[in-house]
Scaffold this motif. Structure first.
Motif, PDB file in Angstrom:
ATOM      1  N   LEU A   6       0.829  -1.197   0.000  1.00  0.00           N
ATOM      2  CA  LEU A   6       0.000   0.000   0.000  1.00  0.00           C
ATOM      3  C   LEU A   6       0.868   1.255   0.000  1.00  0.00           C
ATOM      4  O   LEU A   6       0.627   2.191  -0.773  1.00  0.00           O
ATOM      5  CB  LEU A   6      -0.943  -0.007   1.204  1.00  0.00           C
ATOM      6  CG  LEU A   6      -1.882   1.181   1.327  1.00  0.00           C
ATOM      7  CD1 LEU A   6      -2.818   1.253   0.124  1.00  0.00           C
ATOM      8  CD2 LEU A   6      -2.668   1.101   2.625  1.00  0.00           C
ATOM      9  N   VAL A   7       1.895   1.259   0.835  1.00  0.00           N
ATOM     10  CA  VAL A   7       2.800   2.417   0.893  1.00  0.00           C
ATOM     11  C   VAL A   7       3.537   2.590  -0.433  1.00  0.00           C
ATOM     12  O   VAL A   7       3.683   3.710  -0.926  1.00  0.00           O
ATOM     13  CB  VAL A   7       3.790   2.285   2.076  1.00  0.00           C
ATOM     14  CG1 VAL A   7       4.891   3.333   1.998  1.00  0.00           C
ATOM     15  CG2 VAL A   7       3.044   2.398   3.399  1.00  0.00           C
ATOM     16  N   SER A   8       3.976   1.506  -1.036  1.00  0.00           N
ATOM     17  CA  SER A   8       4.651   1.587  -2.336  1.00  0.00           C
ATOM     18  C   SER A   8       3.727   2.173  -3.391  1.00  0.00           C
ATOM     19  O   SER A   8       4.135   3.023  -4.196  1.00  0.00           O
ATOM     20  CB  SER A   8       5.113   0.202  -2.794  1.00  0.00           C
ATOM     21  OG  SER A   8       6.167  -0.257  -2.001  1.00  0.00           O
ATOM     22  N   THR A   9       2.492   1.730  -3.404  1.00  0.00           N
ATOM     23  CA  THR A   9       1.526   2.227  -4.383  1.00  0.00           C
ATOM     24  C   THR A   9       1.263   3.715  -4.171  1.00  0.00           C
ATOM     25  O   THR A   9       1.293   4.497  -5.130  1.00  0.00           O
ATOM     26  CB  THR A   9       0.209   1.430  -4.291  1.00  0.00           C
ATOM     27  OG1 THR A   9       0.499   0.049  -4.514  1.00  0.00           O
ATOM     28  CG2 THR A   9      -0.801   1.911  -5.305  1.00  0.00           C
ATOM     29  N   ILE A  10       1.026   4.105  -2.938  1.00  0.00           N
ATOM     30  CA  ILE A  10       0.769   5.519  -2.634  1.00  0.00           C
ATOM     31  C   ILE A  10       1.984   6.365  -2.995  1.00  0.00           C
ATOM     32  O   ILE A  10       1.844   7.434  -3.612  1.00  0.00           O
ATOM     33  CB  ILE A  10       0.375   5.698  -1.155  1.00  0.00           C
ATOM     34  CG1 ILE A  10      -0.997   5.061  -0.904  1.00  0.00           C
ATOM     35  CG2 ILE A  10       0.368   7.172  -0.759  1.00  0.00           C
ATOM     36  CD1 ILE A  10      -1.375   4.951   0.564  1.00  0.00           C
ATOM     37  N   THR A  11       3.170   5.907  -2.645  1.00  0.00           N
ATOM     38  CA  THR A  11       4.406   6.643  -2.952  1.00  0.00           C
ATOM     39  C   THR A  11       4.548   6.845  -4.451  1.00  0.00           C
ATOM     40  O   THR A  11       4.825   7.946  -4.927  1.00  0.00           O
ATOM     41  CB  THR A  11       5.628   5.888  -2.393  1.00  0.00           C
ATOM     42  OG1 THR A  11       5.500   5.786  -0.977  1.00  0.00           O
ATOM     43  CG2 THR A  11       6.923   6.601  -2.744  1.00  0.00           C
ATOM     44  N   ARG A  12       4.343   5.793  -5.207  1.00  0.00           N
ATOM     45  CA  ARG A  12       4.491   5.859  -6.662  1.00  0.00           C
ATOM     46  C   ARG A  12       3.478   6.815  -7.287  1.00  0.00           C
ATOM     47  O   ARG A  12       3.839   7.672  -8.100  1.00  0.00           O
ATOM     48  CB  ARG A  12       4.336   4.451  -7.258  1.00  0.00           C
ATOM     49  CG  ARG A  12       4.391   4.395  -8.769  1.00  0.00           C
ATOM     50  CD  ARG A  12       4.246   2.989  -9.311  1.00  0.00           C
ATOM     51  NE  ARG A  12       3.182   2.196  -8.760  1.00  0.00           N
ATOM     52  CZ  ARG A  12       1.881   2.316  -9.088  1.00  0.00           C
ATOM     53  NH1 ARG A  12       1.504   3.223  -9.961  1.00  0.00           N
ATOM     54  NH2 ARG A  12       0.981   1.522  -8.546  1.00  0.00           N
ATOM     55  N   VAL A  13       2.235   6.696  -6.884  1.00  0.00           N
ATOM     56  CA  VAL A  13       1.184   7.533  -7.467  1.00  0.00           C
ATOM     57  C   VAL A  13       1.374   8.998  -7.080  1.00  0.00           C
ATOM     58  O   VAL A  13       1.277   9.889  -7.936  1.00  0.00           O
ATOM     59  CB  VAL A  13      -0.215   7.005  -7.059  1.00  0.00           C
ATOM     60  CG1 VAL A  13      -1.307   7.989  -7.454  1.00  0.00           C
ATOM     61  CG2 VAL A  13      -0.469   5.633  -7.682  1.00  0.00           C
ATOM     62  N   ALA A  73      14.712   6.128 -11.958  1.00  0.00           N
ATOM     63  CA  ALA A  73      16.146   6.377 -12.128  1.00  0.00           C
ATOM     64  C   ALA A  73      16.385   7.651 -12.941  1.00  0.00           C
ATOM     65  O   ALA A  73      17.233   8.476 -12.578  1.00  0.00           O
ATOM     66  CB  ALA A  73      16.816   5.184 -12.807  1.00  0.00           C
ATOM     67  N   LEU A  74      15.640   7.821 -14.019  1.00  0.00           N
ATOM     68  CA  LEU A  74      15.792   9.034 -14.839  1.00  0.00           C
ATOM     69  C   LEU A  74      15.418  10.290 -14.056  1.00  0.00           C
ATOM     70  O   LEU A  74      16.107  11.316 -14.132  1.00  0.00           O
ATOM     71  CB  LEU A  74      14.940   8.934 -16.104  1.00  0.00           C
ATOM     72  CG  LEU A  74      15.404   7.940 -17.155  1.00  0.00           C
ATOM     73  CD1 LEU A  74      14.362   7.809 -18.264  1.00  0.00           C
ATOM     74  CD2 LEU A  74      16.752   8.359 -17.724  1.00  0.00           C
ATOM     75  N   LEU A  75      14.339  10.204 -13.288  1.00  0.00           N
ATOM     76  CA  LEU A  75      13.921  11.363 -12.497  1.00  0.00           C
ATOM     77  C   LEU A  75      14.946  11.687 -11.414  1.00  0.00           C
ATOM     78  O   LEU A  75      15.241  12.857 -11.164  1.00  0.00           O
ATOM     79  CB  LEU A  75      12.540  11.114 -11.892  1.00  0.00           C
ATOM     80  CG  LEU A  75      11.394  11.094 -12.890  1.00  0.00           C
ATOM     81  CD1 LEU A  75      10.114  10.563 -12.239  1.00  0.00           C
ATOM     82  CD2 LEU A  75      11.159  12.462 -13.499  1.00  0.00           C
ATOM     83  N   ALA A  76      15.518  10.667 -10.782  1.00  0.00           N
ATOM     84  CA  ALA A  76      16.549  10.901  -9.767  1.00  0.00           C
ATOM     85  C   ALA A  76      17.773  11.576 -10.391  1.00  0.00           C
ATOM     86  O   ALA A  76      18.321  12.527  -9.820  1.00  0.00           O
ATOM     87  CB  ALA A  76      16.944   9.583  -9.092  1.00  0.00           C
ATOM     88  N   TYR A 113      13.690   4.600  -3.542  1.00  0.00           N
ATOM     89  CA  TYR A 113      12.822   3.561  -2.976  1.00  0.00           C
ATOM     90  C   TYR A 113      12.080   2.827  -4.096  1.00  0.00           C
ATOM     91  O   TYR A 113      12.033   1.596  -4.120  1.00  0.00           O
ATOM     92  CB  TYR A 113      11.834   4.171  -1.976  1.00  0.00           C
ATOM     93  CG  TYR A 113      10.779   3.187  -1.535  1.00  0.00           C
ATOM     94  CD1 TYR A 113      11.084   2.183  -0.624  1.00  0.00           C
ATOM     95  CD2 TYR A 113       9.493   3.234  -2.063  1.00  0.00           C
ATOM     96  CE1 TYR A 113      10.133   1.254  -0.239  1.00  0.00           C
ATOM     97  CE2 TYR A 113       8.535   2.310  -1.687  1.00  0.00           C
ATOM     98  CZ  TYR A 113       8.855   1.321  -0.776  1.00  0.00           C
ATOM     99  OH  TYR A 113       7.918   0.400  -0.408  1.00  0.00           O
ATOM    100  N   LEU A 114      11.495   3.586  -5.013  1.00  0.00           N
ATOM    101  CA  LEU A 114      10.743   2.964  -6.102  1.00  0.00           C
ATOM    102  C   LEU A 114      11.631   2.152  -7.036  1.00  0.00           C
ATOM    103  O   LEU A 114      11.177   1.188  -7.649  1.00  0.00           O
ATOM    104  CB  LEU A 114       9.973   4.026  -6.888  1.00  0.00           C
ATOM    105  CG  LEU A 114       8.830   4.701  -6.123  1.00  0.00           C
ATOM    106  CD1 LEU A 114       8.246   5.832  -6.941  1.00  0.00           C
ATOM    107  CD2 LEU A 114       7.770   3.689  -5.717  1.00  0.00           C
ATOM    108  N   PRO A 119       7.351  -4.340  -7.655  1.00  0.00           N
ATOM    109  CA  PRO A 119       6.178  -3.716  -8.266  1.00  0.00           C
ATOM    110  C   PRO A 119       4.903  -4.038  -7.474  1.00  0.00           C
ATOM    111  O   PRO A 119       4.690  -5.164  -7.055  1.00  0.00           O
ATOM    112  CB  PRO A 119       6.106  -4.329  -9.658  1.00  0.00           C
ATOM    113  CG  PRO A 119       7.503  -4.793  -9.934  1.00  0.00           C
ATOM    114  CD  PRO A 119       8.066  -5.200  -8.598  1.00  0.00           C
ATOM    115  N   SER A 120       4.089  -3.041  -7.287  1.00  0.00           N
ATOM    116  CA  SER A 120       2.827  -3.196  -6.581  1.00  0.00           C
ATOM    117  C   SER A 120       1.848  -3.983  -7.452  1.00  0.00           C
ATOM    118  O   SER A 120       1.860  -3.851  -8.676  1.00  0.00           O
ATOM    119  CB  SER A 120       2.268  -1.802  -6.286  1.00  0.00           C
ATOM    120  OG  SER A 120       0.886  -1.852  -6.081  1.00  0.00           O
ATOM    121  N   PRO A 121       0.991  -4.782  -6.825  1.00  0.00           N
ATOM    122  CA  PRO A 121      -0.049  -5.457  -7.613  1.00  0.00           C
ATOM    123  C   PRO A 121      -0.958  -4.463  -8.352  1.00  0.00           C
ATOM    124  O   PRO A 121      -1.592  -4.825  -9.325  1.00  0.00           O
ATOM    125  CB  PRO A 121      -0.852  -6.233  -6.562  1.00  0.00           C
ATOM    126  CG  PRO A 121       0.072  -6.409  -5.417  1.00  0.00           C
ATOM    127  CD  PRO A 121       0.966  -5.202  -5.428  1.00  0.00           C
TER     128      PRO A 121
END
Length: 134
Positions: A6-13, A73-76, A113-114, A119-121
């Motif tokens: 859930l945290v991964s999904t929220i972070t990504r979005v 990676a590109l954004l970082a 982190y991402l 990958p999130s479901p």
């Protein structure tokens, strides 16, 4: 869905929304103006178009969860470039005339982190590439 997922999904979005908003902001300012500002600080003006495209397309891809590791990676890398070309002289918190780079560091950490998270479901990465990982 686990808490980590859930945290991964929220972070990504959320990171995707923030980058999309930055890209839209550049379009609203006018890419010619952004190009002129880049040139004024010694950065090739043509990079304004690349940065705006990366923020727009990268933001959309993060929201969808497609190519998350590569986009992150590109954004970082882009943010590291922004720190060293535009923000380092203003300091961590800024100098009253220009923004500092504290937000860039936070975004870099989220991108890192991402880059390493599974990958999130709830992502296209999971839907398209789960067979390849198995």
């Amino acid at each position: 869905m686990t808490k980590v997922t859930l945290v991964s999904t929220i972070t990504r979005v959320v990171l995707g929304i923030l980058f999309l908003a930055h890209g839209i902001s550049k379009l609203q300012m006018g890419l010619g103006n952004v190009e002129a500002w880049f040139s004024s600080i010694g950065v090739p003006g043509v990079l304004a178009y690349a940065v705006a495209a990366l923020e727009l397309v990268g933001g959309i891809l993060l929201i969808a969860g497609l190519f998350t590791r590569y986009v992150s990676a590109l954004l970082a890398l882009m943010l590291i470039g922004a720190i060293f070309t535009a923000k380092l002289s203003a300091g961590l918190l800024g100098n009253g005339q220009a923004a500092g780079y504290e937000l860039d560091i936070a975004f870099i950490l989220l991108a890192l982190y991402l880059m390493t998270a599974e990958p999130s479901p709830l992502s296209l990465d999971h839907a398209f590439f789960k067979k390849q990982r198995a």
